[in-house]
Design a protein around this motif. Structure first.
Motif, PDB file in Angstrom:
ATOM      1  N   LYS A 171     -35.786  94.107 -25.213  1.00  0.00           N
ATOM      2  CA  LYS A 171     -34.791  93.189 -26.242  1.00  0.00           C
ATOM      3  C   LYS A 171     -33.389  93.000 -25.314  1.00  0.00           C
ATOM      4  N   LEU A 194     -31.323  89.553 -24.096  1.00  0.00           N
ATOM      5  CA  LEU A 194     -29.562  89.633 -24.417  1.00  0.00           C
ATOM      6  C   LEU A 194     -28.855  89.001 -23.114  1.00  0.00           C
ATOM      7  N   GLU A 250     -25.552  87.980 -22.875  1.00  0.00           N
ATOM      8  CA  GLU A 250     -24.719  88.842 -23.638  1.00  0.00           C
ATOM      9  C   GLU A 250     -24.311  89.923 -22.778  1.00  0.00           C
ATOM     10  N   VAL A 276     -24.931  94.250 -22.271  1.00  0.00           N
ATOM     11  CA  VAL A 276     -25.688  95.538 -23.071  1.00  0.00           C
ATOM     12  C   VAL A 276     -25.196  96.826 -22.268  1.00  0.00           C
ATOM     13  N   ASP A 306     -18.788  98.700 -31.830  1.00  0.00           N
ATOM     14  CA  ASP A 306     -19.781  97.677 -32.010  1.00  0.00           C
ATOM     15  C   ASP A 306     -19.593  96.408 -31.224  1.00  0.00           C
ATOM     16  N   LYS A 307     -18.521  96.518 -30.234  1.00  0.00           N
ATOM     17  CA  LYS A 307     -18.604  95.439 -29.435  1.00  0.00           C
ATOM     18  C   LYS A 307     -19.754  95.290 -28.359  1.00  0.00           C
ATOM     19  N   LYS A 319     -23.770  95.122 -28.545  1.00  0.00           N
ATOM     20  CA  LYS A 319     -25.140  94.855 -29.501  1.00  0.00           C
ATOM     21  C   LYS A 319     -25.983  96.113 -29.108  1.00  0.00           C
ATOM     22  N   ILE A 320     -26.360  96.374 -28.141  1.00  0.00           N
ATOM     23  CA  ILE A 320     -27.419  97.437 -27.604  1.00  0.00           C
ATOM     24  C   ILE A 320     -26.885  98.253 -26.693  1.00  0.00           C
TER      25      ILE A 320
END
Ligand code: AMP
Ligand code: MG
Length: 313
Positions: free
Chosen positions: A12, A16, A21, A23, A150-151, A153-154
């Motif tokens: 996952k 991202l 994104e 991580v 929470d900036k 996601k993973i």
């Protein structure tokens, strides 16, 4: 959010990365905040999340490597592992990653989760440590969550980092090799392979080694390096003082709290515990943290480097 670093969650996370994104993921040094190194927009997000200035370049993490003689020799001996090489860059690496420099920092991490993530993503991953700029480096997934919330996601969780200090940075871009930052790989180990190496003292915030800022890796609490914590205490009567000690201290009673880096004074264990110990002090509402110098051999150099920067105002 924190996710256990299972096969499925690494997959996952790699999706991202492919989508541009960021991580957070474990490495053997500290936790990193990664993005596709070929994607400028994705890399901009790293700077935003960390509140990192754009003049501070990122390290590109790879799973495979080919390069010149000296680099190959070092790579053969120390990769995968806590060593970063500064090399001449090519056009594929966007300026955002290298802060516009002609060189790029490259590392092949040894952590199985980091390696799996890079392989699954199919691109090199630009990643600084997953903390707010200038603050303590994260050696556990919880530290990442605490600073970045929470900036991201993973946050892939694989327990505490083995080394606990960043990689050793060696500049190979200007003929003679030069150690720019002491870290998980010791100068002694490097010299066994390529002979005598110089190290930059980087006592100034200069452009030669961007990001090697004097003040860095800092706890919120003021930190002082003193020759003798016991004598220093005379100046701090009535203050809430914490003692950061390499091994079990003889005298504890003057201090509100004591963090021992290694019961036996082992420098490797001490490095692994360094950032977490400083993080623990930070929630104790202390006036000051005192620390005595550790021997500057092996990992002691990396520890003293971090402590000196942490002690800067
Ligand atoms: P971090 O991963 O958070 O330890 O940050 C990476 C550090 O690598 C930067 O702060 C720089 O000090 C160093 N670095 C990255 N790229 C270069 C480069 N091209 N030349 C010199 N130092 C670099
Ligand atoms: Mg960092």
């Amino acid at each position: 959010m924190i996710f256990k670093a299972t096969e499925e969650n690494i997959f996952k996370a790699s999706e991202l990365i492919k989508q541009g994104e960021c991580v957070a993921f474990p490495t053997e040094t500290v936790y990193g905040l990664g993005a596709n190194a070929f994607n400028s927009l994705a890399c901009v997000k790293i700077f935003e999340i960390k509140q990192r200035p754009f003049f501070d370049p990122l390290i590109v993490h790879v799973a495979e490597f080919e390069n010149n003689e000296m680099a190959r020799k070092l790579a053969e001996n120390f990769w995968p592992g806590p060593m970063t090489l500064i090399l001449k860059k090519n056009q594929n690496i966007p300026d955002i990653v290298t802060a516009g420099l002609e060189t790029v920092a490259v590392r092949m991490p040894d952590h199985p989760v980091a390696r799996e993530l890079i392989k699954k993503s199919g691109v090199p991953i630009a990643a600084p440590s997953a903390n707010l700029f200038g603050s303590l480096s994260p050696t556990k997934a919880e530290h990442v969550l605490k600073q970045l919330g929470d900036k991201v996601k993973i946050i892939l969780d694989a327990g505490p980092s083995r080394f606990g200090v960043e990689s050793t940075i060696i500049d190979l871009s200007r003929g003679k090799p030069l150690i720019l930052r002491f870290g998980g790989l010791t100068a002694e180990e490097i010299e066994k392979v390529i002979g005598r190496v110089e190290f930059s003292q980087n006592q100034q915030n200069n452009i030669v080694a961007p990001g090697q800022l004097l003040k860095h890796y800092s706890p919120h609490t003021k930190l002082l390096i003193v020759d003798s914590a016991k004598s220093a205490m005379r100046d701090f009567k009535g203050k809430r003082v914490g003692l950061l000690s390499l091994k079990k201290p003889k005298n504890k009673k003057d201090f509100v709290a004591v963090q021992i880096l290694s019961e036996t004074g082992d420098l490797k264990e001490a490095a692994a515990n360094l950032f977490e110990s400083l993080d623990r002090f930070d929630v104790m509402n202390l006036d000051l943290i005192l620390v005595e110098p550790v021997p500057e051999i092996g990992l002691g150099r990396a520890i003293m480097d971090r402590l000196r920067r942490a002690s800067r105002n």
